[in-house]
Structure formats: C-alpha cells, structure tokens
Design an enzyme around this catalytic site. Structure first.
Site, PDB file in Angstrom:
ATOM      1  N   CYS A 148       1.017  -1.195  -0.014  1.00 45.62           N
ATOM      2  CA  CYS A 148      -0.145  -0.229   0.171  1.00 45.62           C
ATOM      3  C   CYS A 148       0.773   0.783   0.058  1.00 45.62           C
ATOM      4  CB  CYS A 148      -1.191  -0.413   1.616  1.00 45.62           C
ATOM      5  SG  CYS A 148      -1.259  -1.302   1.845  1.00 45.62           S
ATOM      6  N   CYS A 155       2.203   3.081  -3.629  1.00 49.49           N
ATOM      7  CA  CYS A 155       1.074   4.186  -4.019  1.00 49.49           C
ATOM      8  C   CYS A 155       1.141   5.234  -2.885  1.00 49.49           C
ATOM      9  CB  CYS A 155       0.242   3.448  -4.629  1.00 49.49           C
ATOM     10  SG  CYS A 155       0.845   2.204  -5.683  1.00 49.49           S
ATOM     11  N   HIS A 156       0.615   4.997  -1.850  1.00 48.56           N
ATOM     12  CA  HIS A 156       0.133   5.910  -0.997  1.00 48.56           C
ATOM     13  C   HIS A 156       0.923   6.363   0.034  1.00 48.56           C
ATOM     14  CE1 HIS A 156      -3.709   4.748  -2.186  1.00 48.56           C
ATOM     15  NE2 HIS A 156      -3.814   3.483  -1.477  1.00 48.56           N
ATOM     16  N   CYS A 214      -8.187  -2.268  -4.724  1.00 46.96           N
ATOM     17  CA  CYS A 214      -6.453  -2.273  -4.436  1.00 46.96           C
ATOM     18  C   CYS A 214      -5.874  -3.176  -4.426  1.00 46.96           C
ATOM     19  CB  CYS A 214      -5.931  -1.050  -3.385  1.00 46.96           C
ATOM     20  SG  CYS A 214      -6.372   0.559  -4.357  1.00 46.96           S
ATOM     21  N   CYS A 254     -34.739  -1.318  12.202  1.00 46.18           N
ATOM     22  CA  CYS A 254     -34.037  -1.325  12.547  1.00 46.18           C
ATOM     23  C   CYS A 254     -34.425   0.147  13.774  1.00 46.18           C
ATOM     24  CB  CYS A 254     -33.098  -0.628  11.699  1.00 46.18           C
ATOM     25  SG  CYS A 254     -32.187  -1.666  10.642  1.00 46.18           S
ATOM     26  N   HIS A 285     -33.407   1.212  17.990  1.00 48.43           N
ATOM     27  CA  HIS A 285     -32.687   2.402  17.932  1.00 48.43           C
ATOM     28  C   HIS A 285     -33.197   3.707  18.002  1.00 48.43           C
ATOM     29  CE1 HIS A 285     -28.708  -1.371  18.022  1.00 48.43           C
ATOM     30  NE2 HIS A 285     -29.396  -1.240  16.931  1.00 48.43           N
ATOM     31  N   ARG A 296     -21.621  -6.658  12.812  1.00 42.63           N
ATOM     32  CA  ARG A 296     -22.981  -6.357  14.092  1.00 42.63           C
ATOM     33  C   ARG A 296     -24.198  -6.406  12.801  1.00 42.63           C
ATOM     34  NH1 ARG A 296     -24.113  -5.806  18.846  1.00 42.63           N
ATOM     35  NH2 ARG A 296     -26.468  -6.710  18.398  1.00 42.63           N
ATOM     36  N   CYS A 305     -27.959  -8.255  14.282  1.00 38.77           N
ATOM     37  CA  CYS A 305     -29.254  -7.709  14.330  1.00 38.77           C
ATOM     38  C   CYS A 305     -30.217  -7.945  13.818  1.00 38.77           C
ATOM     39  CB  CYS A 305     -29.186  -6.282  14.492  1.00 38.77           C
ATOM     40  SG  CYS A 305     -27.903  -5.034  15.484  1.00 38.77           S
TER      41      CYS A 305
HETATM   42  C1  HEC Z   1     -34.144  -6.229  18.727  1.00 42.67           C
HETATM   43  C2  HEC Z   1     -33.556  -4.848  18.236  1.00 42.67           C
HETATM   44  C3  HEC Z   1     -32.725  -4.310  17.381  1.00 42.67           C
HETATM   45  C4  HEC Z   1     -33.399  -4.276  16.303  1.00 42.67           C
HETATM   46  C5  HEC Z   1     -34.059  -4.577  15.813  1.00 42.67           C
HETATM   47  C6  HEC Z   1     -31.608  -3.687  15.347  1.00 42.67           C
HETATM   48  N1  HEC Z   1     -30.519  -4.086  16.439  1.00 42.67           N
HETATM   49 FE1  HEC Z   1     -29.168  -3.079  16.421  1.00 42.67          FE
HETATM   50  N2  HEC Z   1     -28.153  -3.273  18.175  1.00 42.67           N
HETATM   51  C7  HEC Z   1     -29.347  -4.013  18.867  1.00 42.67           C
HETATM   52  C8  HEC Z   1     -28.214  -4.201  20.244  1.00 42.67           C
HETATM   53  C9  HEC Z   1     -29.004  -4.838  21.486  1.00 42.67           C
HETATM   54  C10 HEC Z   1     -27.177  -3.354  19.758  1.00 42.67           C
HETATM   55  C11 HEC Z   1     -26.488  -3.931  21.083  1.00 42.67           C
HETATM   56  C12 HEC Z   1     -26.170  -2.065  21.711  1.00 42.67           C
HETATM   57  C13 HEC Z   1     -26.581  -0.996  21.339  1.00 42.67           C
HETATM   58  O1  HEC Z   1     -25.626  -0.377  20.821  1.00 42.67           O
HETATM   59  O2  HEC Z   1     -27.740  -0.974  21.069  1.00 42.67           O
HETATM   60  C14 HEC Z   1     -26.669  -3.195  18.905  1.00 42.67           C
HETATM   61  C15 HEC Z   1     -25.969  -2.653  18.327  1.00 42.67           C
HETATM   62  C16 HEC Z   1     -26.133  -1.766  16.914  1.00 42.67           C
HETATM   63  C17 HEC Z   1     -25.196  -1.294  16.425  1.00 42.67           C
HETATM   64  C18 HEC Z   1     -23.540  -0.736  17.038  1.00 42.67           C
HETATM   65  C19 HEC Z   1     -23.510   0.095  17.834  1.00 42.67           C
HETATM   66  C20 HEC Z   1     -22.870   1.302  18.746  1.00 42.67           C
HETATM   67  O3  HEC Z   1     -22.020   1.915  18.745  1.00 42.67           O
HETATM   68  O4  HEC Z   1     -21.465   0.010  18.476  1.00 42.67           O
HETATM   69  C21 HEC Z   1     -26.002  -0.797  15.073  1.00 42.67           C
HETATM   70  C22 HEC Z   1     -24.899   0.113  14.190  1.00 42.67           C
HETATM   71  C23 HEC Z   1     -26.690  -1.561  15.228  1.00 42.67           C
HETATM   72  N3  HEC Z   1     -27.442  -2.097  15.618  1.00 42.67           N
HETATM   73  C24 HEC Z   1     -27.172  -1.036  13.372  1.00 42.67           C
HETATM   74  C25 HEC Z   1     -28.583  -2.309  13.396  1.00 42.67           C
HETATM   75  C26 HEC Z   1     -29.227  -1.886  11.947  1.00 42.67           C
HETATM   76  C27 HEC Z   1     -29.049  -1.313  10.841  1.00 42.67           C
HETATM   77  C28 HEC Z   1     -30.584  -2.741  12.247  1.00 42.67           C
HETATM   78  C29 HEC Z   1     -31.857  -2.760  11.651  1.00 42.67           C
HETATM   79  C30 HEC Z   1     -31.010  -4.003  10.278  1.00 42.67           C
HETATM   80  C31 HEC Z   1     -30.921  -3.070  13.936  1.00 42.67           C
HETATM   81  N4  HEC Z   1     -28.989  -2.501  13.854  1.00 42.67           N
HETATM   82  C32 HEC Z   1     -31.526  -4.123  14.454  1.00 42.67           C
HETATM   83  C33 HEC Z   1     -30.263  -4.445  18.760  1.00 42.67           C
HETATM   84  C34 HEC Z   1     -31.472  -4.483  17.323  1.00 42.67           C
HETATM   85  C1  HEC Z   2      -0.185   0.155  -7.533  1.00 49.28           C
HETATM   86  C2  HEC Z   2      -1.094   1.344  -6.749  1.00 49.28           C
HETATM   87  C3  HEC Z   2      -1.094   1.040  -5.865  1.00 49.28           C
HETATM   88  C4  HEC Z   2      -1.333   0.871  -4.929  1.00 49.28           C
HETATM   89  C5  HEC Z   2      -0.614  -0.550  -4.698  1.00 49.28           C
HETATM   90  C6  HEC Z   2      -3.099   0.970  -3.390  1.00 49.28           C
HETATM   91  N1  HEC Z   2      -3.488   1.461  -4.094  1.00 49.28           N
HETATM   92 FE1  HEC Z   2      -4.855   2.207  -3.143  1.00 49.28          FE
HETATM   93  N2  HEC Z   2      -5.584   4.018  -4.520  1.00 49.28           N
HETATM   94  C7  HEC Z   2      -4.478   3.409  -5.760  1.00 49.28           C
HETATM   95  C8  HEC Z   2      -5.137   4.806  -6.721  1.00 49.28           C
HETATM   96  C9  HEC Z   2      -4.422   4.921  -7.905  1.00 49.28           C
HETATM   97  C10 HEC Z   2      -6.588   4.926  -5.854  1.00 49.28           C
HETATM   98  C11 HEC Z   2      -7.370   6.268  -6.080  1.00 49.28           C
HETATM   99  C12 HEC Z   2      -8.758   5.500  -6.641  1.00 49.28           C
HETATM  100  C13 HEC Z   2      -8.882   5.050  -7.935  1.00 49.28           C
HETATM  101  O1  HEC Z   2      -8.568   4.094  -8.301  1.00 49.28           O
HETATM  102  O2  HEC Z   2      -9.796   6.095  -8.349  1.00 49.28           O
HETATM  103  C14 HEC Z   2      -6.454   4.325  -4.404  1.00 49.28           C
HETATM  104  C15 HEC Z   2      -8.031   4.758  -3.778  1.00 49.28           C
HETATM  105  C16 HEC Z   2      -7.813   4.147  -2.503  1.00 49.28           C
HETATM  106  C17 HEC Z   2      -8.336   4.078  -0.956  1.00 49.28           C
HETATM  107  C18 HEC Z   2      -9.365   5.614  -1.655  1.00 49.28           C
HETATM  108  C19 HEC Z   2      -8.678   7.004  -0.610  1.00 49.28           C
HETATM  109  C20 HEC Z   2      -9.813   7.952  -1.303  1.00 49.28           C
HETATM  110  O3  HEC Z   2      -9.295   8.843  -0.773  1.00 49.28           O
HETATM  111  O4  HEC Z   2     -11.709   7.729  -1.719  1.00 49.28           O
HETATM  112  C21 HEC Z   2      -8.264   3.368  -0.414  1.00 49.28           C
HETATM  113  C22 HEC Z   2      -8.419   3.252   0.786  1.00 49.28           C
HETATM  114  C23 HEC Z   2      -6.816   2.514  -0.756  1.00 49.28           C
HETATM  115  N3  HEC Z   2      -6.319   3.020  -2.423  1.00 49.28           N
HETATM  116  C24 HEC Z   2      -6.074   1.670   0.058  1.00 49.28           C
HETATM  117  C25 HEC Z   2      -4.943   0.709  -0.286  1.00 49.28           C
HETATM  118  C26 HEC Z   2      -4.989   0.224   0.471  1.00 49.28           C
HETATM  119  C27 HEC Z   2      -5.121  -0.573   1.959  1.00 49.28           C
HETATM  120  C28 HEC Z   2      -3.907  -0.825  -0.155  1.00 49.28           C
HETATM  121  C29 HEC Z   2      -2.893  -1.835   0.246  1.00 49.28           C
HETATM  122  C30 HEC Z   2      -3.546  -3.091   0.324  1.00 49.28           C
HETATM  123  C31 HEC Z   2      -3.265   0.117  -1.615  1.00 49.28           C
HETATM  124  N4  HEC Z   2      -4.850   0.989  -1.506  1.00 49.28           N
HETATM  125  C32 HEC Z   2      -3.336   0.025  -2.468  1.00 49.28           C
HETATM  126  C33 HEC Z   2      -2.991   3.062  -5.677  1.00 49.28           C
HETATM  127  C34 HEC Z   2      -3.039   1.793  -5.319  1.00 49.28           C
END
Ligand code: HEC
Ligand code: HEC
Length: 268
Positions: free
Chosen positions: A83, A86-87, A121, A184, A188, A225, A229
């Site tokens: 990485c 290039c970066h 990449c 969701c 939440h 995560r 959920c």
């Molecule tokens: C039945 C209840 C329930 C439903 C429905 C639910 N979740 Fe959760 N979710 C939880 C619990 C419990 C946690 C862990 C504690 C917390 O951060 O709320 C959690 C955690 C998360 C977290 C992490 C928050 C953090 O700060 O780490 C995300 C993001 C999330 N839920 C997104 C979603 C999404 C998107 C959906 C719908 C697809 C969804 N949840 C539906 C119960 C639910």
């Molecule tokens: C040969 C060169 C090259 C290598 C090696 C490379 N990248 Fe990239 N990367 C790029 C180019 C060019 C872009 C610009 C995005 C595009 O393709 O338009 C990019 C874009 C990205 C972006 C998005 C940045 C943004 O601003 O949106 C991420 C994140 C990233 N590279 C991560 C990685 C990681 C992690 C690795 C190693 C595992 C890696 N790259 C290896 C050339 C490289």
C-alpha cells in the site's frame, strides 16, 4: 382587463414555479433524519468500557492497528507492491478517508465500503487476492485506516449518482423483518436508552467501527454487527460484503453524519 388578467397569470406562474422549485429541492435534496442530533454509542456504554476505549494502551483493538500498520508497508501480490508504495504515509494519505466512506466509485458505478475499496486496490493495483469480509487481516487494515480519521466528523456524499444507493439503504433500514417483524428503528429509534435484556439500546450509530467487542474478544466489522442485529429479530441476514448491507452501511453513515469517527471503539 386583459393586462390585469395577464398580471394575475404571471403571479400564478411565479407561484407555480416556486412550488416546482420546492418540489425539486425536496426530491433531489436533503432527506430528513429521524434523529437530527445523533448520539454516539459511547453515550450508552458503561464507564468501565469507556475507560478501555479511551486508553490506547488498554484498548485491545490496537493489536489490530499494529497488524494493519505492518501490512500497510508489506509487499504482496504479483505487482510486488505494498500500500505504501503508492500511498506513502497513511497518516497523511488516509486522513479523512474513513469519515467519507462508503463512497460512490465512478469506475464501479456503485457505492463501495472501505473494506471493498481496500480489496479493489489489492486486486487491481497489487495483483493480490481480496481479503474475506470481517477476516482478521481485513479488519486489521480497516481499523488502521479508520484510526487515521479519528475525531473527524462523519461526512458522506449522498448526492448525484450515489443517491439511489442511499435510497435502497434507507428502505432496508425501514423495512420490518424477521419473526419479530421489527425495523431497525424499532430498537434504535423508538427504544434507545432502554434495556433489551442485558443490553442498553443505543441509537445504532456506526461511527465507532471497526469496534473491539469485549464479548467476542475481537475486533468486528460493522457488517458483522448488522448480521447480529438481523439475527436478533430472527430474520435472514444478507451476506456481508453484498449489495444490501453496503447500501445499508451507506445509509447508516448518513444517519451518523457529524459524529466524530471513534475507530476503534470498544463495546460489550
Ligand atoms: C431487537 C432490537 C434490535 C434491532 C431490531 C436492531 N438492533 Fe442494532 N443493536 C441491538 C443491540 C442490543 C445492540 C447492542 C447495543 C447497542 O448498541 O444498542 C445493537 C447494536 C447496533 C449497532 C452498533 C452500535 C454501536 O455503537 O456499537 C449498530 C450500528 C446497529 N445495531 C444497527 C442496526 C441496524 C442497521 C438494524 C436494522 C437492520 C438494527 N441494528 C436492528 C439491537 C437491535
Ligand atoms: C499501484 C498503486 C496502488 C497500490 C499498491 C494501492 N493503491 Fe490504493 N489507490 C490507488 C489509486 C490510484 C487510488 C485512487 C482511486 C481510483 O482508483 O480512482 C487508490 C485509492 C485508495 C483508497 C481510497 C482513497 C480515497 O480517498 O477515496 C484507499 C482507502 C486505498 N486506496 C487503500 C489502499 C490499501 C489499503 C492498499 C494496500 C492494501 C492500497 N490502496 C494499494 C493506488 C494504489
């Protein structure tokens, strides 16, 4: 008489135009957030958990950070590149990246997550195989990348060609699913701050991911995560890395807009 009539028409015309402009602004413009002032999951965490999150020496996610940092300058794949080849210095080149992902990728013609961007990449720029979503090496890389944006406000771009992907993510978020027939927001939005068995429900914000989960003793990705959920409502979770969760992740980033990136957060 005729002049008055025309003037009236002109006035109506202006009003109509005004309506059309308002309608346009609504259709293509800002959707409304159910929680306009979002709170990070840290507000719902216990003091013991926060103490671990707020001390980089105690926070076990820093083992993943170190692994990601080593991988950053490790050459892999047929192009013999790392990485860093290039970066350069990630602290500069990757600063702010986590805060604006998922993002629309013009070449792919769709929204991609940070995980997918790393794999693009690897495959296209390094000639290396993609890493499995939520695998240890990929979580290590995204945790390392996320850290470079710590403290910066989440700010994703949902305009233009990104919008249809956002709309699909929003639909997924608002669809009732599973045997419990819940959205969701049933947990939440309608019930944050209340207990669900042992868990204190947060607003489900995504700004701390990847996150160290104490219960699992490892760093987990956001989509892992999300599977949890969906399983909680006894629904069928779509695959990690697939289109549905990618669009959902995009919608979640917009919901969390303005919250600081907290990667790597700690949760129980
Ligand atoms: C039945 C209840 C329930 C439903 C429905 C639910 N979740 Fe959760 N979710 C939880 C619990 C419990 C946690 C862990 C504690 C917390 O951060 O709320 C959690 C955690 C998360 C977290 C992490 C928050 C953090 O700060 O780490 C995300 C993001 C999330 N839920 C997104 C979603 C999404 C998107 C959906 C719908 C697809 C969804 N949840 C539906 C119960 C639910
Ligand atoms: C040969 C060169 C090259 C290598 C090696 C490379 N990248 Fe990239 N990367 C790029 C180019 C060019 C872009 C610009 C995005 C595009 O393709 O338009 C990019 C874009 C990205 C972006 C998005 C940045 C943004 O601003 O949106 C991420 C994140 C990233 N590279 C991560 C990685 C990681 C992690 C690795 C190693 C595992 C890696 N790259 C290896 C050339 C490289």
């Amino acid at each position: 008489m005729r002049a008055r009539h025309l003037a009236g028409l002109a006035g109506g015309g202006v009003a109509l135009l005004g309506l059309a402009v308002a309608a346009l602004a609504q259709g293509g413009g800002e959707p409304q957030r159910a929680i306009p002032d979002p709170q990070s999951g840290r507000h719902f965490a216990t003091p013991e958990t926060l103490e671990i999150q707020d001390d980089d020496f105690q926070n076990p996610a820093f083992l993943w950070v170190e692994e990601g940092e080593r991988a950053w300058s490790h050459a892999e794949g047929s192009a013999g590149k790392s990485c860093a080849s290039c970066h350069g210095d990630a602290a500069e080149s990757m600063k702010g990246v986590r805060a604006r992902y998922p993002a629309f990728d013009a070449k792919k013609g769709r929204v991609v997550t940070l995980e997918q961007r790393v794999n693009i990449c690897r495959e296209e720029n390094m000639g290396a195989p993609p890493l499995r979503i939520d695998s240890r090496p990929l979580n290590a890389m995204t945790t390392y990348l996320g850290l470079q944006s710590r403290g910066m406000p989440v700010q994703v771009d949902i305009s233009g060609p990104a919008r249809p992907f956002f709309d699909k993510g929003e639909d997924f978020y608002n669809t009732r699913r599973g045997q419990l027939d819940m959205r969701c927001g049933s947990c939440h939005e309608d019930n944050f701050g209340r207990h669900l068995r042992a868990d204190l429900l947060s607003q489900g914000m995504s700004n701390g991911f990847p996150t160290y989960r104490l219960k699992e003793q490892r760093v987990i990705s956001l989509q892992y995560r999300l599977q949890g959920c969906v399983n909680d409502v006894r629904g069928q979770a779509p695959p990690m890395g697939g289109e549905e969760f990618t669009n959902l992740e995009f919608y979640l980033a917009w919901r969390a807009q303005g919250l600081p990136v907290e990667t790597p957060a700690v949760r129980r």
